[in-house]
Design an enzyme around this catalytic site. Structure first.
Site, mmCIF file in Angstrom:
data_model
loop_
_atom_site.group_PDB
_atom_site.id
_atom_site.type_symbol
_atom_site.label_atom_id
_atom_site.label_comp_id
_atom_site.label_asym_id
_atom_site.label_seq_id
_atom_site.Cartn_x
_atom_site.Cartn_y
_atom_site.Cartn_z
ATOM 1 N N ASP A 87 49.075 5.065 -1.536
ATOM 2 C CA ASP A 87 47.754 5.627 -1.248
ATOM 3 C C ASP A 87 46.760 4.505 -0.968
ATOM 4 O O ASP A 87 46.962 3.353 -1.369
ATOM 5 C CB ASP A 87 47.237 6.434 -2.455
ATOM 6 C CG ASP A 87 48.122 7.632 -2.744
ATOM 7 O OD1 ASP A 87 48.817 8.092 -1.825
ATOM 8 O OD2 ASP A 87 48.107 8.088 -3.901
HETATM 9 N N1 URA Z 1 52.320 7.952 -6.265
HETATM 10 C C1 URA Z 1 51.017 8.168 -5.999
HETATM 11 O O1 URA Z 1 50.417 9.092 -6.516
HETATM 12 N N2 URA Z 1 50.403 7.321 -5.159
HETATM 13 C C2 URA Z 1 51.010 6.261 -4.601
HETATM 14 O O2 URA Z 1 50.363 5.516 -3.858
HETATM 15 C C3 URA Z 1 52.355 6.035 -4.899
HETATM 16 C C4 URA Z 1 52.997 6.898 -5.729
#
Ligand code: URA
Length: 239
Positions: free
Chosen positions: A106
């Site tokens: 993310d």
């Molecule tokens: N899980 C998440 O919620 N975000 C990420 O960036 C990676 C794994």
């Protein structure tokens, strides 16, 4: 012997198109083992030949594998009209055409991301059937309970009904904020955040610290990257 066409190798390694690579050869600026070549069909042996373009020698690797310590605020995409991507922050000396991130973190997640131009590798890392575990360090709003750990380790059902595969979870004690380490082998959208949300908790910070047995290099600052060293590629597939 591992033979490839010279124009293909120039395109792969010099951040130019195949057409531009052919032009470079035609224009006589390419040397193979020190001798000028003019034919784009010329083959090179990746194991022992050297190529120079305009006097600069470059390595003859078919693919490149980069470890990036992803900073906050960049997106895991190859290009975007408005937002900075993980490819935008790769320095020119490591840049090639067709680079892409193996999976997504993310925008606000930091840590280990592999950037490559090898589609097979990306598939092997991302597909749950290959059982590559990704390890995350998670800062949370509340302490993790033993009941949460049980639910996560049995394969939690997310609030929207999605079933997750079993995870490994370890509570981190003694830090300033509630925290845990979680290992999962899937990569569903916002998965770790949603897993903890299903326990009534909230992820405050998320950092990926390992893929398989390959750990994020602690010498890499956020935003820093380097090529994988010998043996590190194989570590991605050891749990
Ligand atoms: N899980 C998440 O919620 N975000 C990420 O960036 C990676 C794994």
């Amino acid at each position: 012997m591992n033979l490839e066409r010279i124009d293909k190798m120039i395109a792969l390694n010099c951040n130019v198109t195949r057409k531009q690579a052919r032009e470079l050869v035609k224009n006589g600026v390419v040397r193979l083992n020190g001798n000028r070549v003019y034919r784009a069909q010329e083959t090179v042996d990746l194991e022992k030949d050297t190529i120079e373009v305009d006097g600069h020698e470059f390595s003859l690797k078919e693919h490149i594998y980069i470890m990036l310590n992803k900073p906050e605020g960049v997106i895991s995409a190859t290009n975007d009209p408005n937002k900075k991507t993980v490819i935008d922050i790769i320095p020119p000396e490591l840049k090639r055409r067709s680079l892409f991130p193996c999976g997504r973190l993310d925008r606000d997640t930091t840590g280990l991301l592999i950037i490559t131009d090898d589609g097979d590798l990306a598939h092997r890392i991302m597909s749950p059937s290959h059982h590559v575990y990704k390890t995350y360090e998670v800062q949370l709003e509340y302490e993790v309970t033993s009941d949460d750990i049980k639910r996560l380790e049995n394969g939690i059902i997310l609030n929207d009904g999605t079933q997750c595969l079993p995870a490994f979870v370890e509570k981190i004690n003694g830090g300033q904020a509630p925290a845990a380490i979680i290992r999962i082998k899937e990569g569903k959208y916002h998965q770790v955040k949603r897993m903890f949300a299903s326990c009534g908790n909230k992820v405050v910070r998320l950092r990926r610290i390992a893929i398989g047995a390959l750990k994020l290099d602690t010498d890499l600052p956020e935003g820093g990257c380097r090529e994988l060293k010998d043996g590190e590629l194989e570590m991605l597939f050891i749990n």
